[in-house]
Design an enzyme around this catalytic site. Structure first.
Site, short mmCIF file in Angstrom:
data_model
loop_
_atom_site.label_atom_id
_atom_site.label_comp_id
_atom_site.label_asym_id
_atom_site.label_seq_id
_atom_site.Cartn_x
_atom_site.Cartn_y
_atom_site.Cartn_z
N PRO A 155 0.42 4.81 3.88
CA PRO A 155 0.32 4.24 5.23
C PRO A 155 1.12 2.95 5.46
CG PRO A 155 -1.62 3.70 3.98
CD PRO A 155 -0.79 4.58 3.10
N CYS A 156 2.44 3.06 5.44
CA CYS A 156 3.29 1.90 5.70
C CYS A 156 3.11 1.41 7.14
CB CYS A 156 4.74 2.20 5.38
SG CYS A 156 5.43 3.61 6.24
#
Length: 159
Positions: A122-123
């Site tokens: 989850p950047c």
């Protein structure tokens, strides 16, 4: 050379293309149009099912086997990204602190931008130290959509 399986699907944030070997997911990318050549596999199918469940609000964690390609440092950053809770955010500085390397803030940003497995790693949960939305390879509108979606599902307010 190991066979690569590719499958695309339409999501609320546009086309997503998944690539996998027989053992693991190697990329989940936003694309303008689906790949002409589709070669589904059980892993690409599982990834699509989990992502669709995520978009429906029924999934906050993924169970996919991942094998992103990158440097040792990038992989270290990507591993840290997976520890950011669903519906929460942190800054590049926070990630550098977790890595015990305050001098690596820019390198953390570059590694974050090089993440080949969108959403699952989850950047999009990494924001500026001042709370602002910062760059996102998939476009800031997607980042905003993903953060708003997670906040709604988690019952929290991020902005």
């Amino acid at each position: 050379m190991e066979q690569l399986f590719i499958e695309s699907f339409e999501s609320p944030v546009g086309h997503i293309q998944i690539s996998a070997t027989a053992e693991a997911i190697s990329s989940i990318l936003f694309v303008e149009a689906p790949s002409v050549e589709q070669s589904p596999s059980p892993l690409t199918q599982k990834a699509i099912e989990e992502l669709q469940d995520f978009f429906r609000g029924g999934r906050t964690e993924f169970t996919l086997q991942l094998e992103p390609q990158g440097t040792a440092f990038e992989k270290q950053v990507w591993q840290e990204l997976t520890s950011i809770p669903f519906g929460a955010t942190c800054s590049y500085l926070d990630i550098a602190r977790r890595l015990n390397n305050l001098g690596a803030i820019r390198a953390v940003g570059r590694a974050n931008g090089a993440n080949p497995i969108a959403i699952v790693i989850p950047c999009h949960r990494v924001i500026g130290s001042d709370g602002s939305l910062t760059g996102y390879g998939g476009g800031l509108w997607r980042k905003r959509w993903l953060l708003d979606h997670e906040a709604r599902v988690a019952g929290s307010v991020l902005f």
